[in-house]
Design an enzyme around this catalytic site. Structure first.
Site, PDB file in Angstrom:
ATOM      1  N   HIS A  94       0.836  -1.203   0.000  1.00  0.00           N
ATOM      2  CA  HIS A  94       0.000   0.000   0.000  1.00  0.00           C
ATOM      3  C   HIS A  94       0.866   1.246   0.000  1.00  0.00           C
ATOM      4  O   HIS A  94       2.025   1.214   0.426  1.00  0.00           O
ATOM      5  CB  HIS A  94      -0.945   0.011   1.209  1.00  0.00           C
ATOM      6  CG  HIS A  94      -0.248  -0.145   2.521  1.00  0.00           C
ATOM      7  ND1 HIS A  94       0.143  -1.372   3.013  1.00  0.00           N
ATOM      8  CD2 HIS A  94       0.143   0.773   3.445  1.00  0.00           C
ATOM      9  CE1 HIS A  94       0.737  -1.203   4.177  1.00  0.00           C
ATOM     10  NE2 HIS A  94       0.761   0.089   4.466  1.00  0.00           N
ATOM     11  N   HIS A 122       0.871   5.408   1.140  1.00  0.00           N
ATOM     12  CA  HIS A 122       0.264   6.424   2.002  1.00  0.00           C
ATOM     13  C   HIS A 122       0.294   7.785   1.303  1.00  0.00           C
ATOM     14  O   HIS A 122       1.317   8.167   0.734  1.00  0.00           O
ATOM     15  CB  HIS A 122       1.066   6.570   3.298  1.00  0.00           C
ATOM     16  CG  HIS A 122       1.047   5.381   4.198  1.00  0.00           C
ATOM     17  ND1 HIS A 122       0.220   5.288   5.291  1.00  0.00           N
ATOM     18  CD2 HIS A 122       1.766   4.230   4.177  1.00  0.00           C
ATOM     19  CE1 HIS A 122       0.437   4.134   5.916  1.00  0.00           C
ATOM     20  NE2 HIS A 122       1.372   3.471   5.255  1.00  0.00           N
TER      21      HIS A 122
HETATM   22  P1  AMP Z   1       1.813   0.471   7.352  1.00  0.00           P
HETATM   23  O1  AMP Z   1       2.362   0.798   8.709  1.00  0.00           O
HETATM   24  O2  AMP Z   1       2.557   1.158   6.234  1.00  0.00           O
HETATM   25  O3  AMP Z   1       1.661  -1.019   7.124  1.00  0.00           O
HETATM   26  O4  AMP Z   1       0.378   1.131   7.335  1.00  0.00           O
HETATM   27  C1  AMP Z   1      -0.803   0.423   7.569  1.00  0.00           C
HETATM   28  C2  AMP Z   1      -1.893   1.442   7.703  1.00  0.00           C
HETATM   29  O5  AMP Z   1      -3.154   0.777   7.546  1.00  0.00           O
HETATM   30  C3  AMP Z   1      -1.947   2.170   9.045  1.00  0.00           C
HETATM   31  O6  AMP Z   1      -1.777   3.574   8.829  1.00  0.00           O
HETATM   32  C4  AMP Z   1      -3.323   1.815   9.602  1.00  0.00           C
HETATM   33  O7  AMP Z   1      -3.918   2.896  10.293  1.00  0.00           O
HETATM   34  C5  AMP Z   1      -4.093   1.453   8.339  1.00  0.00           C
HETATM   35  N1  AMP Z   1      -5.223   0.550   8.517  1.00  0.00           N
HETATM   36  C6  AMP Z   1      -5.228  -0.643   9.155  1.00  0.00           C
HETATM   37  N2  AMP Z   1      -6.453  -1.202   9.095  1.00  0.00           N
HETATM   38  C7  AMP Z   1      -7.245  -0.355   8.393  1.00  0.00           C
HETATM   39  C8  AMP Z   1      -8.615  -0.362   7.987  1.00  0.00           C
HETATM   40  N3  AMP Z   1      -9.424  -1.367   8.298  1.00  0.00           N
HETATM   41  N4  AMP Z   1      -9.069   0.690   7.281  1.00  0.00           N
HETATM   42  C9  AMP Z   1      -8.264   1.708   6.965  1.00  0.00           C
HETATM   43  N5  AMP Z   1      -6.962   1.785   7.300  1.00  0.00           N
HETATM   44  C10 AMP Z   1      -6.455   0.770   8.017  1.00  0.00           C
END
Ligand code: AMP
Ligand code: ZN
Length: 145
Positions: A108, A110
């Site tokens: 993903h 950001h």
């Molecule tokens: P990372 O640390 O780069 O793996 O980022 C994962 C991101 O996913 C974090 O910023 C979380 O807040 C976000 N996240 C986790 N679960 C969900 C969800 N169900 N809906 C939206 N964002 C999510």
């Protein structure tokens, strides 16, 4: 030595479930193969995630052509997020691996809107190379490409 990689399971992946619509998200854009939605725990209001609907654990796994089609949406997303939030800037980030902060092992991107003096920070402590070290690293990276 290559560090051990975390390979998540698509059947138990929160982002696969968002991609397939099994669990809800605040979707701002979707195509047949990608979706952008608001991060549920935003670093700033409007913090958005862009994911492929198909499961790939990290940036090393996603096919280049799919990645290209997904990222072709990035300029429009940046513009829309900045306009909607009134931000003056935006960080476009990607975390690969737990040591880099990756918590969800479904690749993903950001999009984090920024304001001057918003307190989030972005300055990391930069280092420098000992003589010859940059040459060695340049050669090593080139050899792996
Ligand atoms: P990372 O640390 O780069 O793996 O980022 C994962 C991101 O996913 C974090 O910023 C979380 O807040 C976000 N996240 C986790 N679960 C969900 C969800 N169900 N809906 C939206 N964002 C999510
Ligand atoms: Zn997944």
């Amino acid at each position: 030595m290559t560090a051990k990689r975390i390979m998540s399971n698509p059947t138990d992946c929160i982002f696969c479930k968002i991609g397939s619509g099994q669990i809800p998200s605040a979707c701002v854009w979707t195509s047949k193969e990608a979706i952008a939605f608001l991060d549920v725990n935003p670093l700033a209001e409007g913090h958005t995630l862009l994911i492929p609907k198909q499961h790939f654990a990290d940036l090393r796994d996603i096919p280049a052509d799919l990645l290209g089609r997904m990222l072709a949406q990035a300029p429009k997303l940046v513009d829309a997020i900045v306009r909607a939030t009134g931000a003056s800037g935006l960080n476009f980030l990607q975390n690969t691996g737990a040591s880099a902060g990756q918590a969800v092992f479904h690749v993903h991107f950001h999009f984090i809107p920024r304001q001057a003096n918003d307190g989030l920070g972005f300055r990391w402590n930069a280092g420098s190379y000992e003589p010859g070290r940059a040459d060695a690293l340049q050669a090593a990276i080139k050899a792996w490409l």
